[in-house]
Motif scaffolding. Structure first.
Motif, PDB file in Angstrom:
ATOM      1  N   LEU A 287      72.692  38.827  10.979  1.00 27.21           N
ATOM      2  CA  LEU A 287      72.464  40.494  10.187  1.00 27.21           C
ATOM      3  C   LEU A 287      72.915  41.349  10.200  1.00 27.21           C
ATOM      4  O   LEU A 287      72.972  42.425   9.489  1.00 27.21           O
ATOM      5  N   SER A 288      74.276  41.788  11.577  1.00 28.64           N
ATOM      6  CA  SER A 288      74.723  42.417  10.935  1.00 28.64           C
ATOM      7  C   SER A 288      76.168  42.508  10.207  1.00 28.64           C
ATOM      8  O   SER A 288      76.628  44.073   9.952  1.00 28.64           O
ATOM      9  N   CYS A 289      76.529  41.606  10.002  1.00 24.85           N
ATOM     10  CA  CYS A 289      77.070  41.309   9.087  1.00 24.85           C
ATOM     11  C   CYS A 289      76.932  42.030   7.618  1.00 24.85           C
ATOM     12  O   CYS A 289      77.883  42.143   6.378  1.00 24.85           O
ATOM     13  N   ILE A 290      75.520  41.940   7.164  1.00 27.69           N
ATOM     14  CA  ILE A 290      75.028  41.793   6.076  1.00 27.69           C
ATOM     15  C   ILE A 290      74.344  42.647   5.266  1.00 27.69           C
ATOM     16  O   ILE A 290      74.142  43.375   4.187  1.00 27.69           O
ATOM     17  N   THR A 291      73.712  43.835   6.674  1.00 28.79           N
ATOM     18  CA  THR A 291      72.644  44.713   6.112  1.00 28.79           C
ATOM     19  C   THR A 291      73.244  45.639   7.111  1.00 28.79           C
ATOM     20  O   THR A 291      73.774  46.150   8.228  1.00 28.79           O
ATOM     21  N   ASN A 292      72.784  47.192   7.449  1.00 25.60           N
ATOM     22  CA  ASN A 292      73.319  48.053   7.611  1.00 25.60           C
ATOM     23  C   ASN A 292      72.200  48.413   9.520  1.00 25.60           C
ATOM     24  O   ASN A 292      72.398  48.992  10.139  1.00 25.60           O
ATOM     25  N   ALA A 293      71.774  47.368   9.666  1.00 26.62           N
ATOM     26  CA  ALA A 293      71.050  46.967  11.256  1.00 26.62           C
ATOM     27  C   ALA A 293      72.432  46.765  12.541  1.00 26.62           C
ATOM     28  O   ALA A 293      73.082  46.225  11.852  1.00 26.62           O
ATOM     29  N   GLN A 294      71.907  47.083  13.674  1.00 27.29           N
ATOM     30  CA  GLN A 294      72.706  47.106  14.116  1.00 27.29           C
ATOM     31  C   GLN A 294      72.122  46.059  15.779  1.00 27.29           C
ATOM     32  O   GLN A 294      71.385  46.971  16.573  1.00 27.29           O
ATOM     33  N   PRO A 295      71.417  45.142  15.883  1.00 31.87           N
ATOM     34  CA  PRO A 295      70.715  44.276  15.985  1.00 31.87           C
ATOM     35  C   PRO A 295      72.039  44.123  18.108  1.00 31.87           C
ATOM     36  O   PRO A 295      72.163  44.513  18.039  1.00 31.87           O
ATOM     37  N   LEU A 296      71.316  43.476  18.605  1.00 29.31           N
ATOM     38  CA  LEU A 296      71.688  43.569  20.447  1.00 29.31           C
ATOM     39  C   LEU A 296      72.403  41.543  19.709  1.00 29.31           C
ATOM     40  O   LEU A 296      71.840  41.200  19.458  1.00 29.31           O
ATOM     41  N   ILE A 297      73.347  41.543  20.148  1.00 28.19           N
ATOM     42  CA  ILE A 297      73.996  40.449  20.166  1.00 28.19           C
ATOM     43  C   ILE A 297      75.144  40.490  21.366  1.00 28.19           C
ATOM     44  O   ILE A 297      75.921  40.946  21.724  1.00 28.19           O
ATOM     45  N   THR A 298      74.845  38.790  21.892  1.00 28.35           N
ATOM     46  CA  THR A 298      75.208  38.334  23.410  1.00 28.35           C
ATOM     47  C   THR A 298      75.806  36.941  22.946  1.00 28.35           C
ATOM     48  O   THR A 298      75.364  36.515  21.962  1.00 28.35           O
TER      49      THR A 298
ATOM     50  N   ILE B 177      68.186  45.140  -0.405  1.00 21.92           N
ATOM     51  CA  ILE B 177      67.861  44.037  -0.119  1.00 21.92           C
ATOM     52  C   ILE B 177      66.470  44.013   1.467  1.00 21.92           C
ATOM     53  O   ILE B 177      67.801  44.335   2.093  1.00 21.92           O
ATOM     54  N   GLN B 178      65.360  44.161   1.297  1.00 24.27           N
ATOM     55  CA  GLN B 178      65.366  43.848   2.812  1.00 24.27           C
ATOM     56  C   GLN B 178      65.449  42.998   3.784  1.00 24.27           C
ATOM     57  O   GLN B 178      65.219  41.568   2.898  1.00 24.27           O
ATOM     58  N   ILE B 179      66.260  42.553   4.755  1.00 25.16           N
ATOM     59  CA  ILE B 179      66.264  41.226   5.346  1.00 25.16           C
ATOM     60  C   ILE B 179      65.077  41.611   6.315  1.00 25.16           C
ATOM     61  O   ILE B 179      65.400  42.329   7.784  1.00 25.16           O
ATOM     62  N   ILE B 180      64.994  40.574   7.352  1.00 25.44           N
ATOM     63  CA  ILE B 180      64.243  40.540   8.414  1.00 25.44           C
ATOM     64  C   ILE B 180      64.238  39.330   9.524  1.00 25.44           C
ATOM     65  O   ILE B 180      64.662  37.802   8.659  1.00 25.44           O
ATOM     66  N   ASP B 181      65.610  39.706  10.099  1.00 22.13           N
ATOM     67  CA  ASP B 181      66.158  38.757  11.687  1.00 22.13           C
ATOM     68  C   ASP B 181      64.527  37.947  11.959  1.00 22.13           C
ATOM     69  O   ASP B 181      64.278  38.886  13.159  1.00 22.13           O
TER      70      ASP B 181
END
Length: 209
Positions: free
Chosen positions: A1-12, A33-37
């Motif tokens: 999600l962080s690679c293709i959108t402006n989102a910054q989700p928790l990555i572990t 385009i809205q992406i939902i993870d």
């Protein structure tokens, strides 16, 4: 999600760290385009309702055995297109990648091989996501000016009248001439009528009274 959108989700480094749907917006050629993870399919927070009402299901796997099980047990009611992302290919050698790609092709899957670490396949992934949407990009142009960089999104089969209606329901009586450039035109600056059917990347200019 962080690679293709402006989102910054928790990555572990741990599995199942997505506890609720994460939203991001992918910008492809000025199309949003809205992406939902979603949380893992095994999570109680996985929302099957989102799956059944989406336009495109993106299935992220790291082995081919997962694909059939996911498709047969989770997505039977959805009419959306499906895109397989085989992720973590940075852990594979070239021979292994070729074998996986050959297998996915033999099954006629819509797929792309990616690595979120090395970014391999990310550009192709964005292109694949965009190409799975049935849309037209129509660029509006004012007389004596350059076309807009931001397209108006229309469905296949849209006509000039559909574009005018989307701009304003009151626009039609004010239109004097319509000129187009692009794939649906016979020549640049062609004069057309309201029933003219448009194609992707057409440029439309309305001249009003």
């Amino acid at each position: 999600l962080s690679c293709i959108t402006n989102a910054q989700p928790l990555i572990t480094n741990h599995q199942f760290n997505t506890y609720q749907p994460e939203l991001g917006t992918m910008d492809y050629d000025n199309v949003k385009i809205q992406i939902i993870d979603q949380p893992s399919l095994k999570s109680d927070n996985f929302d099957i309702g989102l799956v059944n009402n989406t336009d495109l299901i993106i299935i992220v796997v790291k082995n081919t055995e997962e694909i059939k099980n996911i498709q047969e047990n989770y997505f039977q009611r959805s009419k959306a297109k499906q895109l397989i992302i085989f992720n973590k290919i940075d852990l594979l050698n070239e021979s292994e990648k070729r074998k996986i790609e050959a297998y996915l092709r033999s099954k006629k899957y819509n797929f792309v091989l990616t690595s979120a670490i090395t970014k391999e396949g990310i550009k192709e992934l964005k292109e694949k996501i965009f190409s799975n949407f049935d849309i037209l990009r129509i660029y509006l142009k004012e007389p004596n000016k350059e076309p807009s960089n931001v397209p108006m999104i229309m469905r296949p089969g849209a006509t000039i009248k559909d574009v005018a209606d989307k701009i304003s329901k009151q626009m039609l009586p004010a239109i004097k001439e319509i000129h187009i450039w692009g794939p649906s035109s016979k020549f640049p600056n062609q004069k057309v009528g309201l029933s003219h059917e448009l194609k992707d990347k057409d440029i439309v200019e309305f001249r009003t009274r």
